[in-house]
Design a protein around this motif. Structure first.
Motif, PDB file in Angstrom:
ATOM      1  N   GLY A   1      38.557   8.156 102.811  1.00 30.46           N
ATOM      2  CA  GLY A   1      37.224   8.031 102.236  1.00 30.46           C
ATOM      3  C   GLY A   1      36.556   9.340 101.889  1.00 30.46           C
ATOM      4  N   PRO A   2      37.254  10.240 101.192  1.00 32.29           N
ATOM      5  CA  PRO A   2      36.628  11.531 100.888  1.00 32.29           C
ATOM      6  C   PRO A   2      35.404  11.404  99.978  1.00 32.29           C
ATOM      7  N   GLY A   3      35.343  10.361  99.172  1.00 33.38           N
ATOM      8  CA  GLY A   3      34.165  10.161  98.327  1.00 33.38           C
ATOM      9  C   GLY A   3      32.918   9.906  99.158  1.00 33.38           C
ATOM     10  N   THR A   4      33.094   9.234 100.288  1.00 37.80           N
ATOM     11  CA  THR A   4      31.981   8.975 101.200  1.00 37.80           C
ATOM     12  C   THR A   4      31.478  10.280 101.804  1.00 37.80           C
ATOM     13  N   VAL A   5      32.385  11.163 102.158  1.00 39.62           N
ATOM     14  CA  VAL A   5      31.994  12.470 102.695  1.00 39.62           C
ATOM     15  C   VAL A   5      31.296  13.288 101.608  1.00 39.62           C
TER      16      VAL A   5
ATOM     17  N   PRO B   1      20.200  10.280  87.467  1.00 34.02           N
ATOM     18  CA  PRO B   1      20.386   9.046  88.219  1.00 34.02           C
ATOM     19  C   PRO B   1      21.741   9.068  88.931  1.00 34.02           C
ATOM     20  N   GLU B   2      21.782   8.510  90.112  1.00 30.92           N
ATOM     21  CA  GLU B   2      23.000   8.527  90.915  1.00 30.92           C
ATOM     22  C   GLU B   2      24.185   7.910  90.182  1.00 30.92           C
TER      23      GLU B   2
ATOM     24  N   LEU C   1      26.681  15.832  98.928  1.00 31.71           N
ATOM     25  CA  LEU C   1      26.114  16.161  97.612  1.00 31.71           C
ATOM     26  C   LEU C   1      25.200  15.097  97.019  1.00 31.71           C
ATOM     27  N   GLY C   2      25.165  13.914  97.600  1.00 30.49           N
ATOM     28  CA  GLY C   2      24.349  12.848  97.050  1.00 30.49           C
ATOM     29  C   GLY C   2      22.910  13.250  96.767  1.00 30.49           C
ATOM     30  N   PRO C   3      22.198  13.854  97.731  1.00 29.03           N
ATOM     31  CA  PRO C   3      20.805  14.235  97.463  1.00 29.03           C
ATOM     32  C   PRO C   3      20.657  15.225  96.304  1.00 29.03           C
ATOM     33  N   LEU C   4      21.548  16.188  96.214  1.00 32.19           N
ATOM     34  CA  LEU C   4      21.480  17.169  95.122  1.00 32.19           C
ATOM     35  C   LEU C   4      21.721  16.498  93.777  1.00 32.19           C
ATOM     36  N   LEU C   5      22.763  15.693  93.688  1.00 34.32           N
ATOM     37  CA  LEU C   5      23.111  15.072  92.416  1.00 34.32           C
ATOM     38  C   LEU C   5      22.080  14.038  91.987  1.00 34.32           C
TER      39      LEU C   5
ATOM     40  N   GLU D   1      31.362   7.792  90.060  1.00 32.03           N
ATOM     41  CA  GLU D   1      32.816   7.948  90.163  1.00 32.03           C
ATOM     42  C   GLU D   1      33.189   9.048  91.154  1.00 32.03           C
ATOM     43  N   ASP D   2      32.378  10.115  91.209  1.00 32.82           N
ATOM     44  CA  ASP D   2      32.660  11.231  92.099  1.00 32.82           C
ATOM     45  C   ASP D   2      32.271  10.950  93.544  1.00 32.82           C
ATOM     46  N   LEU D   3      31.372   9.992  93.747  1.00 34.73           N
ATOM     47  CA  LEU D   3      30.827   9.749  95.074  1.00 34.73           C
ATOM     48  C   LEU D   3      31.343   8.473  95.719  1.00 34.73           C
ATOM     49  N   THR D   4      32.366   7.881  95.136  1.00 34.14           N
ATOM     50  CA  THR D   4      32.966   6.676  95.712  1.00 34.14           C
ATOM     51  C   THR D   4      34.456   6.911  95.879  1.00 34.14           C
ATOM     52  N   ASP D   5      35.061   6.050  96.664  1.00 32.49           N
ATOM     53  CA  ASP D   5      36.492   6.164  96.921  1.00 32.49           C
ATOM     54  C   ASP D   5      37.246   5.158  96.092  1.00 32.49           C
ATOM     55  N   GLU D   6      38.454   5.548  95.684  1.00 27.43           N
ATOM     56  CA  GLU D   6      39.294   4.666  94.896  1.00 27.43           C
ATOM     57  C   GLU D   6      39.767   3.520  95.782  1.00 27.43           C
ATOM     58  N   GLU D   7      39.782   2.352  95.226  1.00 25.59           N
ATOM     59  CA  GLU D   7      40.212   1.156  95.980  1.00 25.59           C
ATOM     60  C   GLU D   7      41.701   1.038  95.929  1.00 25.59           C
TER      61      GLU D   7
END
Length: 121
Positions: free
Chosen positions: A91-95, A109-110, A100-104, A115-121
């Motif tokens: 789950g590196p997208g979760t990390v 808009p989030e 970086l979520g607050p900065l981005l 795509e950068d902030l989620t994990d591939e299924e």
């Protein structure tokens, strides 16, 4: 040390001024994962990001245009989190979202970075 597969999730074709930050975070988290597996470290990692001289910055695209009028209002950004080896592997997208979520979100808009902030299924 040579780590084949480093940056395996890297989507470098989408890199923009703000968009390259998740790419660099992804590569860094991937390197931590590979080192952890190489040396047999099964514990947690403390990871952090920081940037300065941000006040008034906005998202820029490779085409040379600003894609957003959202400007960052603080001069610095710092965020840290803990990550387990399982998170780095699965789950590196979760990390990346925690780092970086607050900065981005402040620059656009989030959804622009989903795509950068989620994990591939």
């Amino acid at each position: 040390m040579h780590y084949p597969g480093l940056g395996r999730r890297c989507r470098c074709g989408r890199a923009t001024a703000a968009g390259s930050v998740p790419v660099l975070a992804d590569i860094s988290l991937d390197l931590i994962r590979l080192i952890s597996e190489d040396v047999g470290h099964q514990g947690n990692w403390a990871v952090a990001v920081g940037a300065n001289r941000l006040r008034g910055r906005r998202r820029w695209s490779p085409s040379g245009t600003f894609v957003s009028n959202h400007r960052y209002s603080a001069d610095t950004y710092e965020e840290s989190t803990g990550a387990t080896l399982a998170e780095l592997r699965d789950g590196p997208g979760t990390v990346t979202r925690r780092l970086l979520g607050p900065l981005l979100r402040s620059m656009d808009p989030e959804e622009a970075f989903a795509e950068d902030l989620t994990d591939e299924e």
